[in-house]
Motif scaffolding. Sequence first.
Motif, PDB file in Angstrom:
ATOM      1  N   VAL A  78      34.891  48.352 -47.665  1.00 20.19           N
ATOM      2  CA  VAL A  78      35.264  48.432 -49.102  1.00 20.19           C
ATOM      3  C   VAL A  78      34.663  47.215 -49.817  1.00 20.19           C
ATOM      4  O   VAL A  78      34.125  47.299 -50.939  1.00 20.19           O
ATOM      5  N   TRP A  79      34.813  46.148 -49.249  1.00 16.09           N
ATOM      6  CA  TRP A  79      34.152  44.924 -49.962  1.00 16.09           C
ATOM      7  C   TRP A  79      32.844  44.973 -50.123  1.00 16.09           C
ATOM      8  O   TRP A  79      32.098  44.521 -51.227  1.00 16.09           O
ATOM      9  N   ASP A  80      31.911  45.771 -49.549  1.00 18.64           N
ATOM     10  CA  ASP A  80      30.436  45.913 -49.754  1.00 18.64           C
ATOM     11  C   ASP A  80      30.345  46.659 -50.889  1.00 18.64           C
ATOM     12  O   ASP A  80      29.296  46.319 -51.742  1.00 18.64           O
ATOM     13  N   PHE A  81      31.270  47.505 -51.314  1.00 20.04           N
ATOM     14  CA  PHE A  81      31.254  48.251 -52.447  1.00 20.04           C
ATOM     15  C   PHE A  81      31.572  47.376 -53.425  1.00 20.04           C
ATOM     16  O   PHE A  81      30.701  47.356 -54.722  1.00 20.04           O
ATOM     17  N   ARG A  84      36.782  29.382 -46.589  1.00 19.94           N
ATOM     18  CA  ARG A  84      37.440  30.027 -45.564  1.00 19.94           C
ATOM     19  C   ARG A  84      36.876  31.420 -45.129  1.00 19.94           C
ATOM     20  O   ARG A  84      36.175  32.234 -45.819  1.00 19.94           O
ATOM     21  N   ASN A  85      36.735  31.694 -43.825  1.00 17.25           N
ATOM     22  CA  ASN A  85      36.107  32.783 -43.240  1.00 17.25           C
ATOM     23  C   ASN A  85      37.246  33.821 -42.903  1.00 17.25           C
ATOM     24  O   ASN A  85      37.527  34.165 -41.939  1.00 17.25           O
ATOM     25  N   ILE A  86      37.583  34.495 -43.910  1.00 21.04           N
ATOM     26  CA  ILE A  86      38.718  35.334 -43.987  1.00 21.04           C
ATOM     27  C   ILE A  86      38.325  36.939 -43.707  1.00 21.04           C
ATOM     28  O   ILE A  86      38.984  37.945 -43.556  1.00 21.04           O
ATOM     29  N   GLY A  87      36.718  37.243 -43.636  1.00 21.71           N
ATOM     30  CA  GLY A  87      36.376  38.464 -43.345  1.00 21.71           C
ATOM     31  C   GLY A  87      36.398  39.493 -44.601  1.00 21.71           C
ATOM     32  O   GLY A  87      36.950  39.029 -45.483  1.00 21.71           O
ATOM     33  N   LYS A  88      35.703  40.455 -44.541  1.00 18.35           N
ATOM     34  CA  LYS A  88      35.636  41.459 -45.753  1.00 18.35           C
ATOM     35  C   LYS A  88      36.891  42.105 -46.043  1.00 18.35           C
ATOM     36  O   LYS A  88      37.312  42.320 -47.153  1.00 18.35           O
ATOM     37  N   ASP A  89      37.605  42.488 -45.106  1.00 10.87           N
ATOM     38  CA  ASP A  89      39.117  42.887 -45.425  1.00 10.87           C
ATOM     39  C   ASP A  89      40.028  42.119 -46.178  1.00 10.87           C
ATOM     40  O   ASP A  89      40.730  42.227 -46.921  1.00 10.87           O
ATOM     41  N   GLY A  90      39.677  40.816 -45.462  1.00 12.76           N
ATOM     42  CA  GLY A  90      40.794  39.539 -45.915  1.00 12.76           C
ATOM     43  C   GLY A  90      40.308  39.326 -47.307  1.00 12.76           C
ATOM     44  O   GLY A  90      41.004  39.100 -48.083  1.00 12.76           O
TER      45      GLY A  90
END
Length: 1312
Positions: A1189-1192, A1235-1241
Amino acid sequence: MSATMSGSGPSAPCRFAHYFVICGIDIETGLEPDALSGENFDQSPLKRTFKSKVLAHYPENIECNPFDQEAVNMLCMPKGLSFRTQRDSLTPQFHSFLITREDGSRTYGFVHTFYEEVTSPQICSAMQTLHQMHQAEHNTSAHKCPSSSSSSSSSSSSSSMDSLASSLDEIESPSSSQGTRRSCGCSGEGYDSLRDTLYVSKAMCLITAMPFMHAYKRFLSQIHRAVTSNQPPPLPLESYIYNILYEVPLPSPGRSLKFHGVYEPILCQRPGIGELPLADFPLGEAFRLLGAENLVQLFTCVLLEMQILLYSQDYQRLMVTAEGITTLLFPFQWQHVYVPILPASLLHFLDAPVPYLMGLQSKEGTDRSKLELPQEANLCFVDIDNHSIELPEDFPQFPNKTEFIQELSEVLLSFGLSPDGGKTSPPPPVTTQTSTLEAELKNMSLRELVDDKKNGNLGGEALDVLELLQGNPTLERLQALAKRTGVKVARLEVLAAGQKGTGEEGVGGRSPAEEEELRNAKLNVQLREVFAARFATMFADYESFVIQNSPDLESWLTNREQMHNFDKASFLSDQPEPYLPFLSHFIETQMFATFIDNKIMSQWEEKEPLLRVFDGRIEKARLYNVRAPNLRSSIYQKCTFLKESAQAIEHRLRKIDHTAIHPHLLDMKIGQGKYQQGFFPRLQADVLATGPTNNKWSNRTCSTQRRVDRHRQQNEHLVLDNDLKDKYMQEARNLGKNLRQPKLSDLSPAVIAQTNWKFVEGLLKECKMKTKRMLVEKMGREAVELGHGEANITGLEENTLIASLCDLLERIWSHGLQVKQGKSALWSHLLHYQARVEKNQLQSESPVSNGQERRKSESSFGLPVLRVSLIQDMRHIQNMGEIKTDVGRARAWIRLSLEKKLLSQHLKQLLSNQTLTKKLYKRYAFLRCEEEKEQFLFHLLSLNAVDYFCFTSVFTTIMIPYRAVIIPIKKLSNAMTTSNPWLCVSGNLGDSGILQITKNVLEMTFDSAFRPHTHISIAYKCQNLGKLTTVQLGHDNSGFLAKWLVDCVMVRNEISGHTYKFPCGRWLGKGVDDGSLERVLIGEFVVPCNDDEGGRGSKTPPLQRSPSQIRRISITSLTGRGNKPTTVQIQESIGEAVNNILKHFHKPEKERGSLTVLLCGEGGLVWALEQFFHHGFRTARLFQKNVFVWDFFERAITCMENADQFGDLQETPESLGLNCESLYRYVNGINNTPRNIGKDGKFQLLVCLGARDRFLPQWLPLLAECPVITRMYEENALLRDKLTVNSLVAVLQTLHDFPITLETSLTKCVDL
């Protein structure tokens, strides 16, 4: 009541006094040592106490108020007989007492104690013999001469509890103490029958139904003055005693009364029906003794029904303080044991494990530190003579205490009294504790009246003449002329003497004594009005919260214990925040419960008088006050009734409503009761045994009283049979009323044993009620989490209930103690147990403590076994430097055991050592009653059904050891990582900071199937984090095996044993999953399972829940798999998530849980919006890469930026442009965080920040209209449905009214 005295016409309730009593030495029985007062043979015989007896009382008996000879004798002369010689002070003393009957009614006694010469040769000879024996024993002693006070204190094993046996000469006057030293047997100045005159104490007492203290005091003083006067009284003493017993009526409500003593008239007045009830004890004296602040603190302790012990050398000070403080409770009433003067024979009542208000007489020079009391954990100790007070721990302050004390100080200063107390400010003569008779005797010659045989007892005609001539200039000139010429105008002098007495005129024709009484009455009522106004303010709307759901009185009484009569939670929620600590405790008291009971019963029967007056005050305040009913304000409101109440009293005393019949000659036998100066005559009993039968006033009054009583009884029978009603009321009312006053007349071992058995039954009943209340209320709250009903308990109420449980346990452990050690009986018992266990350990050299047990191994979670034991929990408490007292340690231990669900088990283990229990406790103690003890432990065991955090939430600053375990998913062969992991644990009280974990620290455990598991474990110690909410887990992506698949993180509080699980189910590493090197995990509380439950365990609903692993693993690929949520389910989940946040903010601030859980946990706002954005999302793999979703969001931002560069957005409304700008800034800010919290993060963080800064409703329309949406979403996606988007925007806008605060673990390193 209409019961009449045998042989007399007037009804006792109509009479001003019920009995006249004489107590003293019985010449026939001689000297009897008073064993109950703690006789000490080391003392001089003059300092010992001897038994007194009731020598005579008139009349013989009254049916409505039976004469209790033992009780009256004990309270008239609590220290027994006191002997003195001519060298000692012979100043008379005045004190009062009361007897509370089992039904709560009170009988008052007023005592004038004086000294009379001993003329009996047998008594003098016996005293001489005792002195010679004492002298001989002293001379043979090898020790040096001890003082009487030191020998007294050193010889008694019960320490200062025997202080009630000290003699009257030990009162605080300097002459008394000098006499004590001179009369010591070793001083050579003891008693010599040839040289010394021996005196013995004698007491005159009036037993009455109402406390007209000043009037009774003046009457007794005049009787004594007549006995000691050089001239005989105008009439025999029988005439004056007969007059007050039979011919002086009680004043009607709102009326004043004038009657005549021996020398002077006496005035009194009774408040009206709508006024505060009668209280004649001088409140100004109580404030002078303690000071305003100390008295308010004592008042608060009484309101909270703690154990109150008053301590003073002077009995009247005890009585004035006790009666004063209970008077101020209006409209509430003290419901428990009330003994303002505790006789020496009743010292065992200090062992009572119930709330009490008692007064203990102190010995001169007694040190407070040497006073050993059975229990002090919940004791308020009031040292009246030293103007000091010792308060219990955890003591809530009275609302608006500072402003309240200021208002009281203003009233005191207006009457010339210092609010600080202990000052030598001008105390009025009438209110001083020592009698003013000595000063009166010095001026007796100035006040002797002419010998007209009436002595100021003016008839109606003479009184009219004096009132006409009073203040007449002609009369004054005539008197002056007569004095200059030496001519006595006897008639005028008699008239004047009847009014002046001392030859001095007061204001408005009143004598100085009457002026003082008026001044004290006005001070009393104004101080009481200030206290009553506070309650009227705090409980102005109490009727709105009274629950009345019974059709009739009988059904209400039958079901009283099962019914809730007052909506406590709603009431507290309607109160100002500063009031809550006090009110939450006060509404749990018996006096408040009784007040509400009376309110409910008033719908079926006549209102209780105090309730009627209070409700009238509230109604009156509503008429003059514009206060909105729902306005929560802590603004202090001063009393507005001060002048009005004082004027009512002054008006009554200015215009006397009734003058009683004058004393007159009786039909007496000639020659009996001959006057002899200094000796109280033997009264003619036949004259005083019966009253007149033709007293029209008393007969008319009694007829009215009988008519009223008959009407009330008829009403009661129409509703409910009286016997049944009494039975129900005794059972319905809670503890305290079963034993309000000890029986003074029977002190046999059987009665004492029966009394203690009542205590045991009462404690068990109280334990049942408290545990039931705690259990039902707590389960009610957890039922809300399951969707049933509404919560009816708050954290404040919960803390109050637990504090009440701590108090109950202290009282149980204090009952029947052999020897008191320390202020906390429970902690003392625990220390004894600990010492024995550690001694056994040393002898057996066993490292495992006695009684230690294992909980079920939690190795399935990767946590090592946590050993728990009673001793280990004690050591945890002992290591807490923040707790300084034994009472605090005991309460902390109770809270910890309750939180660990081990309270019943620990106490059972403690009591299993029967040898220790028998050593510490007497046979009648609660803890040695086996059946009751087992029921008690069973009630405590029921509390294990719910979860408490009463230790963790209270001791917020202590250092607590934690253990964290990181558990990888083993089946994918990624249990190890070569990177450097780190951890940060957060709770509602703070976070642990970054904890670096040593690389590849593996521990091996086995689950129930003996399958091996490897995990990373770390132990650390930090300040209490409270309830754990989140864990930040990450690593630096170094080494060959940097990718790490983590199942969950387990964290345990090593003191409370509380364990939290933080599910993950995601990868940490570059190039896998969403590329996250750091994840924020949401915790859920894990309830340990018992062994016999096979690991399944039934537990209460968890206080917080985290997203499931299924969501974490597959939320990015919901499409293409089964079990897709429907559009209705998604919309409902969003609405529920928003509603939960709204409910969170509508709770009191201290009662709110974790907002992070509501935002990021399972069913939270992030989870619900993630479902929304995943609906219809095209997630087909492109070049073997997942789309998130973050890509969107990133593509939407890129599209908007490009449109802005080409000018496509220039013509859009300004607000839309601002929304675009904010979305750019937030997305770019999150992407730029280190921070490397990822796309869901990142998506989670964007939702949280948007909710906090109120941007979510503005961003949704932008995303829905972005051209990218057609490429990344299906046609039927919710995001492409304008109606759904508009509905979602409206729902999210409801969050704008509340300040959303995010945990640091979520927003760390994000710069916006």
